[in-house]
Design an enzyme around this catalytic site. Structure first.
Site, PDB file in Angstrom:
ATOM      1  N   GLU D  87      43.690  50.186  47.201  1.00  9.91           N
ATOM      2  CA  GLU D  87      44.093  50.020  48.587  1.00  9.91           C
ATOM      3  C   GLU D  87      45.299  50.899  48.900  1.00  9.91           C
ATOM      4  O   GLU D  87      46.431  50.560  48.523  1.00  9.91           O
ATOM      5  CB  GLU D  87      44.424  48.540  48.870  1.00  9.91           C
ATOM      6  CG  GLU D  87      44.482  48.212  50.353  1.00  9.91           C
ATOM      7  CD  GLU D  87      45.098  46.839  50.637  1.00  9.91           C
ATOM      8  OE1 GLU D  87      45.322  46.536  51.818  1.00  9.91           O
ATOM      9  OE2 GLU D  87      45.377  46.082  49.690  1.00  9.91           O
ATOM     10  N   ASP D 290      42.827  37.291  34.070  1.00 13.23           N
ATOM     11  CA  ASP D 290      41.538  36.891  34.623  1.00 13.23           C
ATOM     12  C   ASP D 290      41.644  36.945  36.155  1.00 13.23           C
ATOM     13  O   ASP D 290      42.221  36.073  36.783  1.00 13.23           O
ATOM     14  CB  ASP D 290      41.209  35.468  34.155  1.00 13.23           C
ATOM     15  CG  ASP D 290      39.771  35.082  34.470  1.00 13.23           C
ATOM     16  OD1 ASP D 290      39.165  35.718  35.368  1.00 13.23           O
ATOM     17  OD2 ASP D 290      39.262  34.150  33.837  1.00 13.23           O
ATOM     18  N   HIS D 381      49.212  52.634  57.008  1.00 13.39           N
ATOM     19  CA  HIS D 381      47.818  52.552  56.576  1.00 13.39           C
ATOM     20  C   HIS D 381      47.033  53.766  57.063  1.00 13.39           C
ATOM     21  O   HIS D 381      46.175  54.287  56.377  1.00 13.39           O
ATOM     22  CB  HIS D 381      47.175  51.245  57.057  1.00 13.39           C
ATOM     23  CG  HIS D 381      47.551  50.099  56.204  1.00 13.39           C
ATOM     24  ND1 HIS D 381      48.743  49.443  56.351  1.00 13.39           N
ATOM     25  CD2 HIS D 381      46.912  49.501  55.157  1.00 13.39           C
ATOM     26  CE1 HIS D 381      48.830  48.476  55.448  1.00 13.39           C
ATOM     27  NE2 HIS D 381      47.737  48.482  54.717  1.00 13.39           N
TER      28      HIS D 381
END
Lengths: 389, 389, 389, 389
Positions: D87, D290, D381
């Site tokens: 991202e 995990d 972004h």
């Protein structure tokens, strides 16, 4: 403009004369002709402590359901349950369930846990102080307990549990409260305790933080409990269904139940039951309980299981049932009488009362499950709910 | 053993004589001496449709709160609110809030959405059939609507929305119900509609799947609404706090509010408010509403905001308020009178009633926020809740 | 003290030389001897847009599961699924499930809804302005849509829905986003739209209010969806269990499933499944998805049903699966290759990809259900998770 | 048709030769030309225990964030945090937050509780047996503990808590697990314990009931914890904002924060934060955790508070962070190196690692709060997410 009739002499407001003044005031102000609200069957002084600015009473019809056989740790025998409601068909529906459960040997019940709590917040700033404060609480539990319990004969402080938040430290004070619902009791006790803590630690507190989610639904109350955690169960023998009068089968009830569980999960329900709030509300109103607490109680979990014998096992788990048989509204005349019908008025009766409530709620669950599978649900509501004069 | 007095002639059960029989039965069976329960001020025949096996009435004290100024789309003016409760201090607390809000110009209110739903499940098996069935529903909405609306004068079917589950297809039927709470109405209408669907599609249905979480709390009802979605707001001018009589400041109220929001979030509460369930329960009991519905209504969200002017803005959002001014218990004598006090009895009044409820609940929120910050919360409960004869 | 190697010339940071500088810096600063992190198989320039300050790559082992037969609307055929995980036994467990489902004819899948949203807040004060503002939005939807869609080739604005709050008006902008996950796309489009709205209405906005609960779990996202709502199902024939190799029976699987549903409800779980997050995480990592989105996706609902034929029906419902086959991390070399293994790289593939994911997750659910009922769960984890060199 | 290359000789599957076979198989079967997936920098035998049917590795770009000053009970000093993500902008965003927090004196952190649990269900029927069984558990805790702990060097059984349900008794086994995440450890230990219980009490068990909501979100895990309960805090001095470079003010950050809390509450979010799942996922991938556990961890609560000094206090509370520094994927080459960058590889490091994660997540929260108030969120972004070669 008219002035609202209110006397600064507190008890004067409960005199018939002052009630009349308010009725007259309303009649003029609101253009009403109030007759029934004004009528009640007892000395208006009895309302002191339960209401302010009384103008009379709401008359909520009470229907009698039962008998319901309960085999509890505290409730043993056959009970007739007074239900105060205006929802047509509810009493009848409960009756059908109670009848079936009683024929099946009755409802086993057990109170698993009994705790109520309140959670003030201390304005302690920063982690260093947090640690110090939490350690202080740990090492002063005994003194804190003494301060809290000074204020109450029945309340016992069981634990204090801190939670760090951005705003300060929430401290949850958990109590057993004997036969009282106990909210006022524990707020008073906690106020004494936190005043002591604040004095000693030079901190400021807010009495309630909403963490103990009184009269709201929350994950915390659901997981930790708020009131009496209770379990009720019964087994309907297959033969009850054999003569066809119920017009359904254990298998259909189970199918409906699995659909309902799925519906609950898809809806994101807290708990999973059909309508225990109905029966809780009706008993709470009849028996002088704090009705707003059904919001805490309604997250029960109903279960059905088809046994290898073909019999139908059913159960109800309620994470927290907040009720009392002393204090609050229980001494008002009709409320007291309703508790007396159950043999639940006064000291030593709270767990018995809780068991009867849970058993009754289970009966209502069984009843609606059958009504939804044999088609009588719509008919019953249609007939009873609309067949009015 | 005594036999429970119940006549198969349905209306006979509502005769005074049969009520007496049940009272006598109880007195013998339960060793009671019931006096007050038996007393009520009206013709017992009026109970038909609202209760079964009547034995009398619960007399729940009504206190008068108000006046509360409401500037709603439907409720406009000053209102006196009857609150039926046994919780000492509640009426007084509301009064303080109502007084403050009225002094501040009153409460603005608006109903944002109005929908109620029920969600049967169709036993359709497998995705291929699912697709076919859902397409069938889509292309037959008009016929389905007609079947549903044949059964009701006021109910309007707005939409049907399917949800695939392992157990079958849950179909949510959403309605507007005019001035009735409407649950019986929509169950009947939906029953007609799904009978039609089942006939046409050769499927089997279960009437309710619990997805429309009636009398329970769920994510779905919280997000989609169940009843009237409503917003209420008011602005308390800073000068209200200036004379020191309130013994608190907007800033303290805001601090308490932020603590409460944090407590709510840490608890995993659904919604965030202090005690709107209290006022909802009290109005519901007084005004003949289905009290179990406070479980759906209690997830409201209270907000406070300090404006740049120094004034204190407050608001209450309720995702779903399920109430009615026709049908259910509203025509019972005291219940009708209480609605009349509000000018809310009968057709055309449901939204007005909803707005008054929301405004009253906001008053209760303001009041408790002040009581929790000026220290009067414990004192008030102590004084009023215990100062009994 | 050492200085962190960062060039103000943005693309320079992606040169091998600058990556080396950072590795050396870390080795000195943290006393490490980094070897493997630094190694990756492609031109470091390819990382531009997906990472900043690159130092190399995490090498997450990929295991191959499958083949899995999928009969979807978009995914049709046999698929091998690459799973990137470090959890021993996961690939094997999925394989067992995939093998069973494929033997049973495969998994049917269907995308039911496809929407993603973002919810800015407008600082509008007071109900009067609220009403005005909401009406303005209603009557300018077309212009707002145009402004939003100017910024994107693929995003389509579907609806804007306001929500009144104490803080202002939250407006939820819902979009379809084609084959992209689309979060950046819709944030950009929404920014353009709200800039336009703010200009026209002289209001101030906050870009995100948290109401669209990106990367968090909420009632709203659960009820309304966030990404692709999807359903997958399969039917395991009884005969699969008949030879005893599975060492369990449909009846035991059902019993385990009912226990699990009960456990979910008692826990207050959002959704109800065993471990779909495992398979979602493994596919997301392998295929370049935004892994944090498994928080939104994990609230799936697994269902089992014993059919009258004795066969075992199973299904998985996911309220929102947020994935993409263009944009984000999908063009990175290993991620692209993994999507190519599935035939899901690039335009026109998002729904196919979603269906494969849902089918795989269902396989994982079937597998764990069998492992938990035949006792192999502990053994498998024991053997595979610990039998290391 | 081709046959999937899988050797029954377990370890053979991890040989380069067998990995190649699978790659070739895929290339033929799926018409791919896999190059990068096949490349990894270490001996393929190292994958044993972490994956089955290996075909290679996902290369997830790692960006370096930091330095972040942490003043924890276990983590002390400056840390550089490896973030594995695709991202764009995430690393940069975290960096901004880490830089600000470090300039402000760093992040205080504390592990408040450390417990992980699993909840089998015993098929005990009926309340009488329930009581007997629960009493038996109570009186045999010591023997049960011994059986459980025989299977593990590090796991300690802390408590066993029963819950009555319709389906049987759910028993929650809570453990401390040292420096391992511990899920396999506690499942194995619990399996031993319940085998012992079942033998003694002649009962049947199901190993997992879903009550301990591993990899799902639930009220129970939220309230009781699942992993490490942790708190992190920092105070940003007002002067950080004074030079205008941040282009926002503490007041704006607070306003955005109150909006977000409101959005969270209106959405019915579990917890309330902006995007801690992002940073958790990135650290989990880099460090061999995990990853599916971020579903349990993501319900954190972020808080901001404007101090009377004008400084901005911020905090993050995580009810349960499930991580380990031994076992699982931590010994794989890149994963180990990433833990070494943090000084967190191996025994005695789990709490340190947890503190660093919480501090990093707080930095990400601070960063996004600032980006959302100064308008840089969209730009960042836009620039970083799309400025690709």
């Amino acid at each position: 403009m008219l002035k609202f009739p209110f006397s600064k002499d507190y008890t004067l407001n409960y005199k018939e004369e002052w009630i009349d003044k308010r009725i007259q005031f309303l009649n003029q102000q609101c253009n009403t002709d109030l007759i029934h609200v004004r009528k009640f069957s007892y000395d208006s002084q009895k309302m002191i402590g339960n209401i302010e600015n009384p103008i009379g009473c709401a008359q909520v019809p009470i229907g009698l359901s039962g008998p319901l056989t309960v085999n509890g740790a505290h409730a043993k025998g056959e009970f007739y349950i007074p239900l105060a409601t205006t929802e047509g068909a509810l009493v009848l529906a409960c009756n059908i369930g109670m009848n079936l459960l009683s024929k099946s040997g009755g409802v086993n019940t057990m109170v698993l846990k009994d705790v109520v709590h309140v959670s003030p917040l201390f304005q302690v700033a920063g982690m260093e102080n947090y640690s110090w404060f939490i350690n202080w609480l740990d090492s002063h539990f005994e003194q804190i307990r003494i301060e809290a319990e000074k204020t109450t004969k029945y309340g016992k402080l069981l634990s204090i549990v801190p939670k760090m938040t951005s705003e300060g430290i929430i401290v949850t004070f958990s109590y057993s409260t004997g036969d009282a619902m106990g909210l006022n009791m524990i707020v008073k006790a906690t106020h004494a305790a936190i005043t002591y803590i604040a004095d000693c630690t030079k901190t400021k507190f807010f009495l309630r933080s909403n963490f103990s989610s009184d009269k709201k639904i929350s994950a915390y109350n659901y997981a930790y409990g708020y009131g009496k955690e209770i379990f009720a169960e019964a087994t309907l023998p297959q033969k009850l269904f054999d003569d066809g009068k119920l017009n359904t089968t254990p298998k259909d009830v189970i199918a409906n139940y699995h659909n309902a569980r799925s519906g609950s999960i898809h809806a994101g329900m807290v708990g999973s039951n059909a309508h225990i709030a109905n029966i809780l509300a009706a008993i709470f109103i009849a028996c002088g309980q704090d009705v707003a607490h059904i919001t805490n109680c309604c997250a029960g979990i109903t279960g059905f299981k088809l046994l290898s014998t073909g019999d139908l096992y059913c159960s109800l788990y309620i994470p927290g049932l907040l009720i009392g048989t002393v204090g609050g509204g229980v001494s008002l005349p009709t409320q007291k009488e309703c508790l007396e019908i159950l043999g639940c008025y006064g000291n030593g009766k709270a767990k018995k009362f809780a068991e009867i409530i849970a058993a009754s709620a289970l009966a209502a669950e069984v009843s609606i499950s059958i009504a939804l599978t044999n088609g009588s649900f719509v008919d019953a509501h249609e007939f009873l709910g609309r067949n009015r004069p």
